[in-house]
Design a protein around this motif. Structure first.
Motif, PDB file in Angstrom:
ATOM      1  N   ARG A   1       0.197   5.894   9.251  1.00  0.00           N
ATOM      2  CA  ARG A   1       0.944   6.073  10.505  1.00  0.00           C
ATOM      3  C   ARG A   1       2.412   5.688  10.348  1.00  0.00           C
ATOM      4  O   ARG A   1       3.302   6.361  10.864  1.00  0.00           O
ATOM      5  CB  ARG A   1       0.310   5.251  11.628  1.00  0.00           C
TER       6      ARG A   1
ATOM      7  N   TRP B   1       0.795  -1.229   0.000  1.00  0.00           N
ATOM      8  CA  TRP B   1       0.000   0.000   0.000  1.00  0.00           C
ATOM      9  C   TRP B   1       0.826   1.277   0.000  1.00  0.00           C
ATOM     10  O   TRP B   1       0.377   2.307  -0.494  1.00  0.00           O
ATOM     11  CB  TRP B   1      -0.958  -0.001   1.197  1.00  0.00           C
TER      12      TRP B   1
ATOM     13  N   GLN C   1      -8.647   6.972   0.534  1.00  0.00           N
ATOM     14  CA  GLN C   1      -9.177   5.612   0.586  1.00  0.00           C
ATOM     15  C   GLN C   1      -9.921   5.269  -0.702  1.00  0.00           C
ATOM     16  O   GLN C   1      -9.819   4.150  -1.200  1.00  0.00           O
ATOM     17  CB  GLN C   1     -10.100   5.427   1.791  1.00  0.00           C
TER      18      GLN C   1
ATOM     19  N   SER D   1      -8.297  -1.359   3.020  1.00  0.00           N
ATOM     20  CA  SER D   1      -9.285  -1.221   4.090  1.00  0.00           C
ATOM     21  C   SER D   1      -8.987   0.035   4.897  1.00  0.00           C
ATOM     22  O   SER D   1      -7.871   0.584   4.848  1.00  0.00           O
ATOM     23  CB  SER D   1      -9.243  -2.439   5.013  1.00  0.00           C
ATOM     24  N   HIS D   2      -9.967   0.486   5.641  1.00  0.00           N
ATOM     25  CA  HIS D   2      -9.808   1.657   6.505  1.00  0.00           C
ATOM     26  C   HIS D   2      -8.649   1.436   7.465  1.00  0.00           C
ATOM     27  O   HIS D   2      -7.769   2.295   7.630  1.00  0.00           O
ATOM     28  CB  HIS D   2     -11.110   1.902   7.269  1.00  0.00           C
ATOM     29  N   ARG D   3      -8.616   0.262   8.084  1.00  0.00           N
ATOM     30  CA  ARG D   3      -7.562  -0.050   9.052  1.00  0.00           C
ATOM     31  C   ARG D   3      -6.184  -0.077   8.400  1.00  0.00           C
ATOM     32  O   ARG D   3      -5.223   0.471   8.921  1.00  0.00           O
ATOM     33  CB  ARG D   3      -7.845  -1.395   9.724  1.00  0.00           C
ATOM     34  N   MET D   4      -6.076  -0.724   7.228  1.00  0.00           N
ATOM     35  CA  MET D   4      -4.771  -0.847   6.577  1.00  0.00           C
ATOM     36  C   MET D   4      -4.267   0.508   6.104  1.00  0.00           C
ATOM     37  O   MET D   4      -3.066   0.787   6.177  1.00  0.00           O
ATOM     38  CB  MET D   4      -4.873  -1.821   5.401  1.00  0.00           C
TER      39      MET D   4
ATOM     40  N   THR E   1      -4.963   3.353   7.552  1.00  0.00           N
ATOM     41  CA  THR E   1      -4.546   4.023   8.781  1.00  0.00           C
ATOM     42  C   THR E   1      -3.162   3.552   9.210  1.00  0.00           C
ATOM     43  O   THR E   1      -2.287   4.360   9.534  1.00  0.00           O
ATOM     44  CB  THR E   1      -5.568   3.760   9.917  1.00  0.00           C
ATOM     45  N   VAL E   2      -2.945   2.248   9.208  1.00  0.00           N
ATOM     46  CA  VAL E   2      -1.645   1.678   9.593  1.00  0.00           C
ATOM     47  C   VAL E   2      -0.555   2.173   8.645  1.00  0.00           C
ATOM     48  O   VAL E   2       0.535   2.565   9.078  1.00  0.00           O
ATOM     49  CB  VAL E   2      -1.712   0.135   9.605  1.00  0.00           C
ATOM     50  N   THR E   3      -0.829   2.163   7.355  1.00  0.00           N
ATOM     51  CA  THR E   3       0.151   2.601   6.354  1.00  0.00           C
ATOM     52  C   THR E   3       0.500   4.068   6.543  1.00  0.00           C
ATOM     53  O   THR E   3       1.675   4.442   6.544  1.00  0.00           O
ATOM     54  CB  THR E   3      -0.395   2.357   4.936  1.00  0.00           C
TER      55      THR E   3
END
Length: 130
Positions: free
Chosen positions: A67, A32, A51, A58-61, A63-65
């Protein structure tokens, strides 16, 4: 006639440095990160627009990327005090210096896609006959 070839030492010549470089490349070269960096190269983007632009994340992925990219100093996160709160992401100066290299790599991959695909198919066909 004797030929002397001048060599320039690179990170690949020193194992410890090479391992550090590989860690950084793994961070920016994951599934990503390159897509996010590419989109942010066009200017600041809100999370929801990013997004939508990065199909399949995904929303979570996402966000993780974001961050991780922020932690690495490649992306900035700006929160605007309004209702509802607005958050934008943008490349930092360091992140912007990565963009030309990403574009060169993408251009190389696109130019060689057909050859690599044919090589993979030939290899797989040979592996099945063994």
């Amino acid at each position: 006639m004797e030929v002397t070839v001048a060599t320039t030492k690179t990170a690949l010549d020193d194992e410890a440095t090479c391992r550090q470089v590989l860690k950084i490349l793994a961070l920016v070269g994951d599934k990503w990160s390159l897509l996010v960096i590419g989109h942010l190269g066009q200017g600041p983007v809100r999370f929801s627009a990013l997004q939508r632009a990065v199909t399949g994340v995904s929303h979570r992925m996402l966000t993780v990327t974001l961050r991780q990219l922020e932690r690495d100093g490649l992306v900035t996160r700006t929160v605007y005090a309004c209702v509802p709160p607005r958050v934008e992401y943008a490349l930092t100066g360091l992140g912007a210096t990565l963009l030309p290299s990403v574009k060169v790599l993408a251009t190389w991959a696109e130019a060689n896609l057909d050859v690599i695909t044919k090589n993979q198919q030939a290899f797989d066909a040979d592996a099945q006959t063994e």
